[in-house]
Scaffold this active site. Structure first.
Site, PDB file in Angstrom:
ATOM      1  N   GLU A   1      -6.569   2.534   6.917  1.00  0.00           N
ATOM      2  CA  GLU A   1      -8.152   2.171   6.654  1.00  0.00           C
ATOM      3  C   GLU A   1      -8.173   0.560   6.752  1.00  0.00           C
ATOM      4  O   GLU A   1      -9.420   0.006   7.066  1.00  0.00           O
ATOM      5  CB  GLU A   1      -9.041   2.811   5.418  1.00  0.00           C
TER       6      GLU A   1
ATOM      7  N   ARG B   1     -21.162  12.163  11.174  1.00  0.00           N
ATOM      8  CA  ARG B   1     -21.724  11.737   9.672  1.00  0.00           C
ATOM      9  C   ARG B   1     -23.163  10.922   9.862  1.00  0.00           C
ATOM     10  O   ARG B   1     -23.781  10.924   9.014  1.00  0.00           O
ATOM     11  CB  ARG B   1     -20.626  11.174   8.952  1.00  0.00           C
TER      12      ARG B   1
ATOM     13  N   SER C   1      -9.477  10.043  10.361  1.00  0.00           N
ATOM     14  CA  SER C   1      -8.851   8.742   9.379  1.00  0.00           C
ATOM     15  C   SER C   1      -7.631   9.199   9.152  1.00  0.00           C
ATOM     16  O   SER C   1      -6.591   8.535   9.144  1.00  0.00           O
ATOM     17  CB  SER C   1     -10.013   8.437   8.363  1.00  0.00           C
TER      18      SER C   1
ATOM     19  N   GLY D   1       0.918  -1.223   0.083  1.00  0.00           N
ATOM     20  CA  GLY D   1       0.098  -0.042  -0.061  1.00  0.00           C
ATOM     21  C   GLY D   1       0.953   1.100  -0.148  1.00  0.00           C
ATOM     22  O   GLY D   1       1.832   1.230   0.717  1.00  0.00           O
TER      23      GLY D   1
ATOM     24  N   HIS E   1     -21.262   8.840   3.812  1.00  0.00           N
ATOM     25  CA  HIS E   1     -20.885  10.392   3.722  1.00  0.00           C
ATOM     26  C   HIS E   1     -22.365  11.047   3.517  1.00  0.00           C
ATOM     27  O   HIS E   1     -22.812  10.571   2.564  1.00  0.00           O
ATOM     28  CB  HIS E   1     -19.806  10.769   3.207  1.00  0.00           C
TER      29      HIS E   1
ATOM     30  N   ALA F   1      -0.993   5.840   4.925  1.00  0.00           N
ATOM     31  CA  ALA F   1      -0.624   4.530   6.186  1.00  0.00           C
ATOM     32  C   ALA F   1       0.849   3.832   5.650  1.00  0.00           C
ATOM     33  O   ALA F   1       1.731   3.679   6.346  1.00  0.00           O
ATOM     34  CB  ALA F   1      -1.735   3.761   6.207  1.00  0.00           C
ATOM     35  N   GLY F   2       0.704   3.501   4.230  1.00  0.00           N
ATOM     36  CA  GLY F   2       2.088   2.783   3.815  1.00  0.00           C
ATOM     37  C   GLY F   2       3.356   3.506   3.633  1.00  0.00           C
ATOM     38  O   GLY F   2       4.249   3.241   4.238  1.00  0.00           O
TER      39      GLY F   2
ATOM     40  N   GLY G   1      -0.498   4.474   0.067  1.00  0.00           N
ATOM     41  CA  GLY G   1      -1.091   5.557   0.490  1.00  0.00           C
ATOM     42  C   GLY G   1      -0.568   6.107   1.766  1.00  0.00           C
ATOM     43  O   GLY G   1       0.726   6.002   1.978  1.00  0.00           O
TER      44      GLY G   1
ATOM     45  N   ASP H   1      -8.817  -5.508  -0.959  1.00  0.00           N
ATOM     46  CA  ASP H   1      -7.981  -6.689  -1.100  1.00  0.00           C
ATOM     47  C   ASP H   1      -7.277  -7.008  -0.021  1.00  0.00           C
ATOM     48  O   ASP H   1      -7.363  -8.332   0.664  1.00  0.00           O
ATOM     49  CB  ASP H   1      -6.739  -6.072  -2.048  1.00  0.00           C
TER      50      ASP H   1
HETATM   51  C1  LIG Z   1     -12.981  11.364  -1.074  1.00  0.00           C
HETATM   52  C2  LIG Z   1     -12.502  11.113   0.175  1.00  0.00           C
HETATM   53  C3  LIG Z   1     -12.224  12.236   1.089  1.00  0.00           C
HETATM   54  C4  LIG Z   1     -11.595  11.980   2.219  1.00  0.00           C
HETATM   55  N1  LIG Z   1     -11.497  13.079   3.152  1.00  0.00           N
HETATM   56  C5  LIG Z   1     -10.929  12.812   4.494  1.00  0.00           C
HETATM   57  C6  LIG Z   1     -10.601  13.819   5.442  1.00  0.00           C
HETATM   58  O1  LIG Z   1     -10.625  14.982   4.748  1.00  0.00           O
HETATM   59  N2  LIG Z   1     -10.153  13.685   6.614  1.00  0.00           N
HETATM   60  C7  LIG Z   1     -10.006  12.403   6.899  1.00  0.00           C
HETATM   61  O2  LIG Z   1      -9.516  12.170   8.125  1.00  0.00           O
HETATM   62  N3  LIG Z   1     -10.272  11.146   6.137  1.00  0.00           N
HETATM   63  C8  LIG Z   1     -10.710  11.568   4.925  1.00  0.00           C
HETATM   64  N4  LIG Z   1     -11.051  10.321   4.169  1.00  0.00           N
HETATM   65  C9  LIG Z   1     -10.834   9.140   4.318  1.00  0.00           C
HETATM   66  C10 LIG Z   1      -9.290   8.926   4.383  1.00  0.00           C
HETATM   67  O3  LIG Z   1      -8.711   9.732   2.977  1.00  0.00           O
HETATM   68  C11 LIG Z   1      -8.789   7.335   4.058  1.00  0.00           C
HETATM   69  O4  LIG Z   1      -9.483   6.672   4.915  1.00  0.00           O
HETATM   70  C12 LIG Z   1      -7.293   7.153   3.951  1.00  0.00           C
HETATM   71  O5  LIG Z   1      -6.612   8.183   3.108  1.00  0.00           O
HETATM   72  C13 LIG Z   1      -6.929   5.867   3.597  1.00  0.00           C
HETATM   73  O6  LIG Z   1      -5.366   5.814   3.791  1.00  0.00           O
HETATM   74  P1  LIG Z   1      -4.726   4.285   3.584  1.00  0.00           P
HETATM   75  O7  LIG Z   1      -3.182   4.803   3.657  1.00  0.00           O
HETATM   76  O8  LIG Z   1      -5.230   3.353   4.575  1.00  0.00           O
HETATM   77  O9  LIG Z   1      -5.146   3.667   2.135  1.00  0.00           O
HETATM   78  P2  LIG Z   1      -5.290   4.359   0.762  1.00  0.00           P
HETATM   79  O10 LIG Z   1      -4.862   5.784   0.453  1.00  0.00           O
HETATM   80  O11 LIG Z   1      -6.488   3.860   0.163  1.00  0.00           O
HETATM   81  O12 LIG Z   1      -4.104   3.575  -0.188  1.00  0.00           O
HETATM   82  C14 LIG Z   1      -4.283   2.082  -0.303  1.00  0.00           C
HETATM   83  C15 LIG Z   1      -3.161   1.657  -0.783  1.00  0.00           C
HETATM   84  O13 LIG Z   1      -3.065   0.250  -1.198  1.00  0.00           O
HETATM   85  C16 LIG Z   1      -2.691  -0.174  -2.237  1.00  0.00           C
HETATM   86  N5  LIG Z   1      -3.415  -1.598  -2.487  1.00  0.00           N
HETATM   87  C17 LIG Z   1      -4.570  -2.010  -2.438  1.00  0.00           C
HETATM   88  N6  LIG Z   1      -4.865  -3.067  -2.750  1.00  0.00           N
HETATM   89  C18 LIG Z   1      -3.750  -3.461  -3.400  1.00  0.00           C
HETATM   90  C19 LIG Z   1      -3.173  -4.876  -3.579  1.00  0.00           C
HETATM   91  N7  LIG Z   1      -3.833  -6.047  -3.790  1.00  0.00           N
HETATM   92  N8  LIG Z   1      -1.882  -4.980  -3.823  1.00  0.00           N
HETATM   93  C20 LIG Z   1      -1.034  -3.909  -4.000  1.00  0.00           C
HETATM   94  N9  LIG Z   1      -1.324  -2.742  -3.367  1.00  0.00           N
HETATM   95  C21 LIG Z   1      -2.741  -2.425  -2.952  1.00  0.00           C
HETATM   96  C22 LIG Z   1      -3.276   0.834  -3.106  1.00  0.00           C
HETATM   97  O14 LIG Z   1      -2.533   1.079  -4.711  1.00  0.00           O
HETATM   98  C23 LIG Z   1      -2.753   2.282  -2.390  1.00  0.00           C
HETATM   99  O15 LIG Z   1      -1.619   2.566  -2.614  1.00  0.00           O
HETATM  100  C24 LIG Z   1     -11.694  10.691   2.693  1.00  0.00           C
HETATM  101  C25 LIG Z   1     -11.865   9.563   1.911  1.00  0.00           C
HETATM  102  C26 LIG Z   1     -12.396   9.927   0.850  1.00  0.00           C
HETATM  103  C27 LIG Z   1     -12.907   8.668  -0.172  1.00  0.00           C
END
Ligand SMILES: Cc1cc2nc3c(=O)[nH]c(=O)nc-3n(C[C@H](O)[C@H](O)[C@H](O)COP(=O)(O)OP(=O)(O)OC[C@H]3O[C@@H](n4cnc5c(N)ncnc54)[C@H](O)[C@@H]3O)c2cc1C
Length: 561
Positions: free
Chosen positions: A360, A271, A376, A10, A227, A14-15, A12, A206
């Site tokens: 997430e 929300r 989040s 990942g 939302h 967190a990663g 994003g 996934d």
């Molecule tokens: C439109 C929107 C607006 C938001 N605004 C806010 C906000 O203002 N404040 C707040 O607190 N939260 C907000 N959230 C929630 C927050 O953005 C997310 O919960 C958070 O960014 C998730 O981050 P993450 O690093 O966990 O995952 P993500 O950013 O979703 O990253 C997931 C990563 O995993 C990788 N991945 C997934 N499956 C696989 C696989 N099988 N193999 C290899 N790689 C894989 C993807 O390529 C990606 O790099 C919002 C969410 C949305 C949808």
């Protein structure tokens, strides 16, 4: 065979935050199915909660979060989230994040739903985008190895310990095994299980499904956040920042109807409360034709909208054809966030040895039954950093896990047959897109904002039927590069597993709490249901058990706004 001490899946927030905290201490790599800066975190607009002002306090942030969670959040984990927050915001600033400033030069903060204080640090309404790019640049600077467009297919486990993963390299249509001492999952949520969602196409759960299949426990999957304000029709998110900056919700009669539902907080109630209020207005005939209400920013003035909400304005003009500085936007609620996920402790450790998770995909249980806006993004950076630090502390001293070569060979044979063999096992002319659409329709209509036992029972039965259909689907095989059809097929399998767990969990929980609202059990029932739901995989399908909630400072009380 590729080897890394710590494999982070990942790219994003967190990663990348995990990677930053491993780099220099252990050998780390980041794998991502989309290019890291296209990760879903980049879509986040509103901001990151953290206590920065003198009038605010960590205790107030903890309390708002516990109350927002409808008392299902683990208070120990919430304390960690809120206490680590301010330091992590300053760490990000030192890495180069250009936070929006107040007039006196301090980091500006805005109000998001459920907070008793303007607490969200932001960069206009590009908060996620800006931090994601900063972290990626920093990761590159530190030489973190990345594998873009590589898909995790399976976590490999031998004698109860994780030792690596099977990966599909999309560009080269090739399977790889990566051996690792520790895997940190940071794969985000499962929003695409729903037809109406704010989530991007890559959010197919996934990591959750793969971890569950490998033996990790999922928790609180029945809690799904909807939302309140997404653009009517496309479900593109209109950030809570729009209400944080003073936007009003109005029904077709022009009334600010939140006065009926949350007079103390109005549009800035949490929300779950606002989403239910909108649905009720629409259901009772006070919505506009076609089932939507208005989000009205017209009283804020063109300058404020342009400065503080440029992306909101741009999205509304492009996708709804309205300039929100002049005309109210049509909005409706849609799926947004996965409260449940892979169960972890506050260091990202799961119950499966060698497997960690953050962001997430994880459920460290800081959001309980309902997440507050801004918590989040904070979770991704706080717990991403902690998982990275823990992995860096443990991995260098750990021996490479022993692996029987048969375990690897069997896994590779299985995936080879599915991904690369000529189309062999097509037993029907059904197709994955039809299955996916049906699943997402069931989830939106029957496992949505309002739920009933009758509809949930029907949803479970229909989802089981879809899983049977899925087994017989033709697979878009063949060793061609960028075989998105194949990836889509695999992702539908993940979504079906998770949808069934969500629907079964929702059917079992006979109460209403946070985002889980049962019309047939409208009260919260602490006597019977103040506990987490754990889901384990078995040969017979998911099995559920109950887990205790950590309650330290704040005893459950009635939740009103
Ligand atoms: C439109 C929107 C607006 C938001 N605004 C806010 C906000 O203002 N404040 C707040 O607190 N939260 C907000 N959230 C929630 C927050 O953005 C997310 O919960 C958070 O960014 C998730 O981050 P993450 O690093 O966990 O995952 P993500 O950013 O979703 O990253 C997931 C990563 O995993 C990788 N991945 C997934 N499956 C696989 C696989 N099988 N193999 C290899 N790689 C894989 C993807 O390529 C990606 O790099 C919002 C969410 C949305 C949808």
């Amino acid at each position: 065979m590729i080897m890394h001490e710590v494999l982070i899946v990942g790219g994003g927030l967190a990663g990348l935050m995990a990677a930053m905290n491993v780099s220099g201490k252990a050998d780390a790599a980041v794998l991502s199915k989309v290019y890291p800066t296209r990760s879903h975190s980049g879509a986040a607009q509103g901001g990151f909660n953290a206590v920065m002002g003198e009038d605010d306090s960590i205790e107030a942030h903890v309390f708002d979060t516990v109350k927002g969670s409808d008392y299902l959040g683990d208070q120990e984990a919430i304390e960690v989230l809120c206490s680590d927050g301010p330091r992590v915001i300053l760490d990000l600033e030192r890495m180069g994040v250009p936070w929006t400033r107040a007039e006196d030069g301090r980091i500006a903060q805005r109000s998001l739903g459920g907070a008793g204080f303007p607490r969200a640090c932001f960069a206009a309404d590009f908060s996620g985008h800006v931090v994601l790019h900063t972290l990626y640049e920093q990761a590159l600077k530190r030489g973190v190895k990345t594998y873009p467009e590589w898909h995790l297919l399976e976590i490999l486990v031998d004698k109860g310990r994780v030792f690596g993963a099977v990966i599909y390299d999309l560009a080269r249509a090739r399977l790889e095994v990566i051996r690792a001492k520790r895997i940190v999952l940071a794969t985000g949520g499962y929003g695409r299980a729903f037809l109406k969602t704010t989530n991007g196409h890559a959010n197919t759960g996934d990591g959750m499904a793969i971890a569950y299949r490998a033996g990790a426990v999922l928790s609180d999957m029945e809690f799904v956040q909807f939302h309140p304000t997404t653009l009517y029709g496309t479900n593109i998110l209109i950030s809570e920042a729009a209400r944080g900056e003073g936007g009003y919700l109005r029904n077709a009669l022009g009334e600010r109807f939140m006065a009926e539902y949350a007079p103390g907080k109005m549009e800035l109630a949490p929300r779950d409360v606002v989403a239910r209020a909108i649905f009720k207005e629409i259901k009772e005939g006070r919505g506009f034709e076609g089932h939507y209400v208005h989000l009205d920013l017209t009283h804020l003035g063109e300058r404020l909208v342009a400065e503080r909400l440029p992306q909101v304005r741009d999205l509304a003009i492009r996708y709804s054809g309205v300039d929100p500085a002049r005309v109210p936007m049509p909005i409706e609620p849609a799926q947004h966030y996965s409260m449940g996920g892979v169960r972890t402790d506050v260091w990202g450790m799961t119950g499966l040895e060698g497997l960690m998770a953050a962001g997430e995909v994880a459920n460290v249980s800081v959001h309980g039954a309902n997440r507050l806006g801004g918590n989040s993004l904070l979770e991704t950076v706080v717990f991403g950093a902690r998982a990275g630090r823990k992995a860096a502390e443990l991995a260098p001293g750990e021996p490479w896990p022993d692996v029987s070569s048969n375990t690897v060979k069997d896994a590779l044979d299985r995936w080879n047959r599915l991904c690369l063999a000529p189309s062999a096992h097509s037993r029907s002319d059904d197709d994955q897109f039809a299955v996916r659409r049906e699943m997402a329709t069931i989830m939106t209509n029957q496992v949505g904002v309002f739920r009933t036992g009758v509809e949930l029972e029907d949803a479970v039965a229909r989802l089981e039927g879809l899983r049977k259909r899925y087994r017989d689907l033709p697979v878009p095989v063949g060793p061609q590069p960028f075989n998105y059809g194949l990836m889509d097929y695999i992702e539908v399998g993940h979504l079906l597993d998770l949808s069934e767990i969500i629907a079964r969990g929702a059917l079992a929980r006979r109460e209403s709490r946070g985002a889980h609202y049962r019309l047939d059990f409208p009260q919260r029932d602490d006597r019977n249901w103040l506990h987490h739901t754990f889901a384990h995989t078995t040969d017979r399908g998911p099995e559920f058990s109950a887990g205790p909630v950590s309650i330290t400072r704040f005893q459950p009380q009635e939740r009103g706004y």
